[in-house]
Every structure is written in C-alpha cells, then in structure tokens.
Write a protein that holds these residues in place. Sequence first.
Motif, mmCIF file in Angstrom:
data_model
loop_
_atom_site.group_PDB
_atom_site.id
_atom_site.type_symbol
_atom_site.label_atom_id
_atom_site.label_comp_id
_atom_site.label_asym_id
_atom_site.label_seq_id
_atom_site.Cartn_x
_atom_site.Cartn_y
_atom_site.Cartn_z
ATOM 1 N N ALA A 54 0.839 -1.209 0.000
ATOM 2 C CA ALA A 54 0.000 0.000 0.000
ATOM 3 C C ALA A 54 0.871 1.254 0.000
ATOM 4 C CB ALA A 54 -0.937 -0.002 1.207
ATOM 5 N N ALA A 55 1.958 1.224 0.777
ATOM 6 C CA ALA A 55 2.872 2.379 0.799
ATOM 7 C C ALA A 55 3.488 2.588 -0.589
ATOM 8 C CB ALA A 55 3.955 2.153 1.851
ATOM 9 N N GLY A 64 2.201 1.612 -3.439
ATOM 10 C CA GLY A 64 1.128 2.069 -4.333
ATOM 11 C C GLY A 64 0.926 3.571 -4.226
ATOM 12 N N ALA A 65 0.900 4.065 -2.983
ATOM 13 C CA ALA A 65 0.700 5.503 -2.773
ATOM 14 C C ALA A 65 1.886 6.302 -3.326
ATOM 15 C CB ALA A 65 0.506 5.784 -1.284
ATOM 16 N N ILE A 97 1.910 6.557 -7.169
ATOM 17 C CA ILE A 97 0.984 7.582 -7.663
ATOM 18 C C ILE A 97 1.594 8.970 -7.490
ATOM 19 C CG2 ILE A 97 -1.198 8.750 -7.133
ATOM 20 C CD1 ILE A 97 -2.473 6.065 -6.759
#
Lengths: 268, 268, 268
Positions: free
Chosen positions: C229-230, C232-233, C236
């Motif tokens: 998740a880190a 992924g962020a 972006i």
Amino acid sequence: MNRAKQRNSFGDTLPEELIKVFETADRDDHVRVVILTAEPTAPAYSIGTDISTAMADFSRPEGDTDYRDPGGQVASAIYNCRKATIAAVNGHAIGVGMTALQLPFDFRFVWEKAKLSFPFIRLGISPESTSTFLLPRLLGHSRANSLLLTGATFSPTSPLVSGLYHEIIPKREDVLPVALAFAKDIATNTSQISVAHTKGLLQHPGETNEQNHLLDSRTIKLLGTGEDAAEGALAIKERRGPRFNSPLSKNWHPWWRPVDESRPKAKL
Amino acid sequence: MNRAKQRNSFGDTLPEELIKVFETADRDDHVRVVILTAEPTAPAYSIGTDISTAMADFSRPEGDTDYRDPGGQVASAIYNCRKATIAAVNGHAIGVGMTALQLPFDFRFVWEKAKLSFPFIRLGISPESTSTFLLPRLLGHSRANSLLLTGATFSPTSPLVSGLYHEIIPKREDVLPVALAFAKDIATNTSQISVAHTKGLLQHPGETNEQNHLLDSRTIKLLGTGEDAAEGALAIKERRGPRFNSPLSKNWHPWWRPVDESRPKAKL
Amino acid sequence: MNRAKQRNSFGDTLPEELIKVFETADRDDHVRVVILTAEPTAPAYSIGTDISTAMADFSRPEGDTDYRDPGGQVASAIYNCRKATIAAVNGHAIGVGMTALQLPFDFRFVWEKAKLSFPFIRLGISPESTSTFLLPRLLGHSRANSLLLTGATFSPTSPLVSGLYHEIIPKREDVLPVALAFAKDIATNTSQISVAHTKGLLQHPGETNEQNHLLDSRTIKLLGTGEDAAEGALAIKERRGPRFNSPLSKNWHPWWRPVDESRPKAKL
C-alpha cells in the motif's frame, strides 16, 4: 390455461389444478417435460390475481402466520417438480402471471411483443410466490431491483430482463410450437434421472465449493454406475441416439430433507 | 456532493453527512426517494478516497478488529435505508466512488462517457465498502471478477458491467433530470410500505424457496389487509392514480433482527 | 495441455499434473498468474473425460461416499489457488473441458468459433467438478439452467453465456497472446497480496452486508498498513508504475478455516 374470458386470472380452481398437475408430473415416470401455456384465443398469458378475490383471501380471520400465499404454493409445486418445466409465455403477463407462472420454471419462452410487469409496489402490496427468492437467483439483484422496485411495464427485449428468457419469439403463435420442439428434444435425448439430479444439485448445492464437491461426487458415482449411463456410453459407441429407460421413481437419491410446508388444503 | 474542488473525494465531513442523510431519510415518512449526485461543475462523480487521508486513517493505533471502514459505514446506511435510493452518476467514478457511492443503491443511472474503475489491487489494498458482498450479488461472480480482479478502467457500455446500470444516458447534464423524473414516478405512484417491505424481502430472503414462501406469505397478508392495498384496489376500480398515505413509521414489520455494528462515532 | 492426439481428454496423468501446477503456483511467490491453454495443434481445448475411463473409475468397489470426482479435485485446486488464473480456451470444449477446465478460473478468454457443451444429461450422468456450485454463481440460475438442463451445444456469442467470458477473440491463434498480454499487466501492476485477499473476500464473503463490512474493514486495515500500500501511494505521487514486492507467503490473513477434503491420493 383455458380461462380466456378471465384473461387467465389466477383464481377459481386454477391454483389447485396447477398444483395437482405438477405433483402428478413429478411422480409419473411417463412424464418427461411439462409446458404451461395459455390457450391461443386468450388476450393474455395471465393478468395475475383478481384483486377482489385476493382482498377477500387476505381478510380471512386466520392468524397472521397461518396464511399461505396460493401463488407460493403453486410456485413450490412447480419448483419441486423433478421433470423439465417450461413456461410458454404467449401473451401479456402481470403479477402472479410473472411470478408463480414463470419464475419457478426451468425455461421460459416468450412472445417478443408481450407486456410484462411486476406491479406490486404500485398496488400497495408486496411481491409474492417466492419471487423475492427466485428472481435475484435467476438474474442477480441489480436486475431484480429494476423489475420489482419500479413496478414498471417492460418488454422481453429490455436489457433489464436479459437472461430471463431461454428464447424470445417474434410471432405469438410460434411460442408453443417452439417450446414443444424443444421439449421433444429433452424428452427424447436426455435421461430423466440426470435431469432430476441436476435440478437437485442446482436447487440444493453445497454451501461451499468443497461441500458441493462431496455432493456431486456422490451423485455422479451413483448415476455413473447406472443403466442410463451405460446406455449413454453405448449410444455414443454405436453412433446412435440414446434410449434412456430408467424410471426416476426407482432411481432417486436426494441428499436433503424435503420440507413440510404444512399446507392446509382449506387455504387455497 | 458539492466538493467540486476535491473532485468529490471521499473525505472531510462527507462520510458523516451521507450517513446522516440516509438515516434521516429512512426515518422520515415524508421522504420517498433519495438521489445522490455530484454538482454539475465537478470534474468527477467521485474520485474515491484521498490516499493520504486513508493511509493516516489505517495507521491509527487501534486494534485490528476495532477498525470500521468509513466506506462500509456509508454503504450500510444507504443499504439499510428503506426508501428508494438512486445514484445519479454524472461523471467519472473511482474506488469508493464505485463502491459505497454506487453499489448499495437500488438504482444506478450513469453518464455514457463516465470512466469507471475499482483500482484496489493496483494500489496494494483490497476492495472495501462491502463491495465484495454487493457486486457479485448484483451481477454475479463472473463480472465481479472481471471488475475487481483487474482494477481496469471501463465504460458503462462495456459488457462487463451489463446489468449494473438501470439506465445509461448519453448527455452528462441529462443524468440528474432523468433520475428525478424516475424518482417522481416512484414517489407518486408507489406505496412506501410496499417499497420498504420489498427491499426487506430482497435483502433478507428465506434461505430456501420454502422459507421464503413463509416470509412473503406473512408480508403479503399484512400489507394486503392495510390501507394502501385498499387504496390501490380502489384506484384501479376508479381508473385513477393511487394516493398512498400510510406512513412507514407505523406500518413496518421486519422479520430479521437489526445488526448492531457498534460503530464508534470517533472512527469516522 | 499437450495431449493433442487425445484431443486433450481429461485422463492419464493430466488431473494429477494440473493439481500439482496449481498447488505449486499457489505457494510460490514468484508466480503471479497461471494460464491454462491447449497446444495450438490440438483439435480441441478439451473434449472432456474419456467415457470408458470414467466408467471404469465409477465402478471401483469403494463405498459410495468415498468416491472423489477427479474433476472436482482439479476444480478445487484451481479455485483455491490465490494467484490470478486464466483459462485461454483456444478450441472446442465439452464436459469437464467446460467445467473443471474453465469455471473455477478467475478469467476465461475464448475463441469465437469454439463449440461449447455441458452434455451430462444427454449421457445419463450429472454435472461434476462443482459446476452446479460454480456456474450459477458466475452467471445466475437462469443461464445455468439453460446450459446444464439442455446439454445443448452453443457458441461463445450466445446470449445464454453472456458474462461467462472476459473476452471473445475472433482468431484462434490470438487467444493465448491476448491472454498473455492481459496476464503481464496483472503481474506487473497489481499486488499479489491484494489479488489473494480480493479472491478471499469474493469466495468467503460475509453472510450479510454487515458481516462483510467487518471482514473487509479488517482486510483493508491490514493491507493498508503494509508495504505494498505504501508503494502504491508512492507510485501515484511519483507518477510512475508500482513495484509491488511483498511476498504472499508472509502476508496472508485468511478469516476462514481451510476445508480438509481428505482426498485419498489413490482416487485419481
């Protein structure tokens, strides 16, 4: 249904007779397929329950939990029939004409110009005949919402009913012949034991993939060692159509307990 | 949703306000239909949760089982609202803009050119807002896989979302007017008691056909002996539109126990 | 499948090898996607089980409840594989070629001219490989009836299978390349932890909306605080593609108990 004058409304002896037909068909090894249709002169496949009859029915002074919806009783008889069942919808259909008289069937054939409606919320009542169970099961909840929560009238070609009908037929007078030809193929070329057990697996699946694996393993072993499977294999070897003769009455292996709905005869 | 600057991202007070709106609409007999839409100047219906907000939210030092997804809280408030609910999707929709802000509604109207996406697996996270419950229920698991397990961007006209939208509308500015006309028909011509009980039957059906028969028999008897059913029958007899007046607050007969989700207010 | 001579019939070591492939893929963190296809010279994707093999298998003198359908064992291995799975159906498919070799996959790609059939009821047997669980789950019961209760041969473009295939491909030789390009995107741009947990949520959802809310709240909190998740962020923020590296073997949080099917090795 031969109540053309009443536009095949769901009343008088029709519910009781339908239950008898499907219960008999279920038991009789000579019956392979059952087709329900309206006589060709009727202005509708079925316009549903006559409202005054329904109101009288509701207001009987029995306890709230004793009432059994006649549409649901008919729907259950059709749903529980182990033979292939076909609704040949050769005209408009409203209310119970959409629910009990269509949803519990294995296959629905429809006239392309039929007007169809589940009008319950526009009448101050609620969907019956187990339609809130059957319709989302058949089509998913998105389409079930679009049909049950609008009460609108729609056409068989609307994307909102996509998937509900096995075949949509342009000419009204062709609906029954097409359904009959389809039924004849099923009756001639399939095993009634196979049809009944396939319906059983679809209606009473395992709760998980694994449980279903245990159920269908048992069924295919039982059927696979039977006479119809041997005949099926032989027919392929001999390059001919099969002649399945095993009676369902002597070859039935259900894995669920039949439900006693305690239907009081007087309620219809 | 009037957060055009933030492209209607799911943050600040929006979740709390949405819950309040749908809980109020559920209770207020004067509310018949709720429509959610984006103000016309917004560049999107909703671009989903702001990632930095979400990350901060996740990393709060509470126990793993205490966390309640805000999207799921909003989804539940919408899903549990007993009035007709409509998402008027007049722009692009991503993440929670596809899940909480669309799936729990009864009806979805969409702009034909909207770009739609469930991007979770491309972000290292997982689908939220009960979308893994709601989406397969609406469309079946084959389409749910195609949407949730690709994270791809798709169009409302893609066969992969066939059935998700009640209506696809060519012009963006027509989405709300079409939804409003639809809502007005529901509000005028249907009984709120009927809508609420039909939603109840669809959301809490019997586990089997037989159990559903017992449930809908009871519901149709209760509604069938009520004032709205009498008005519905009279309106047909008098060939006029119905005037349903029975308040839901006094005519509600649920057969399931409401779930206490123990939502701690502080979690939003 | 490289049994072109046998038209990829489901026999010899094929079932055992397939189970091994999917069990290995499930465990190996380096595997992201599994594609099953037929070698291009084969006259069919799979013509199903060889009948004489099946008959011999059924008639082994073991107890009725001990038998485990080999198709169901393969289907379970594929269904339980936590990686993305694709059936690239580059030819005709019959029987177990439709069931175990297609239904448990996440995605199905198909050649437009393939002939497809579930012929069980025309052979005196019953559907296997958990198809009575999987097919209605994928498409709803109306289409499942039309396929399983006719035993007919149909085309991928038939409305009766609408939604079953992620993509229908005109040229046979393009099926595998299209599936490979799709697989490459999944492998490159998605988190394997996200894929596995999304499959878990879809296969083991809550029984109600509320229960699902508790499940997906927990999952998104666990994944949302993880490395993928880190990443992924960050991807972006940096406007680049993600590089997800977290191994599934060390980041797996199932909420259900795995089922022991007690599959006796000798049964295959």
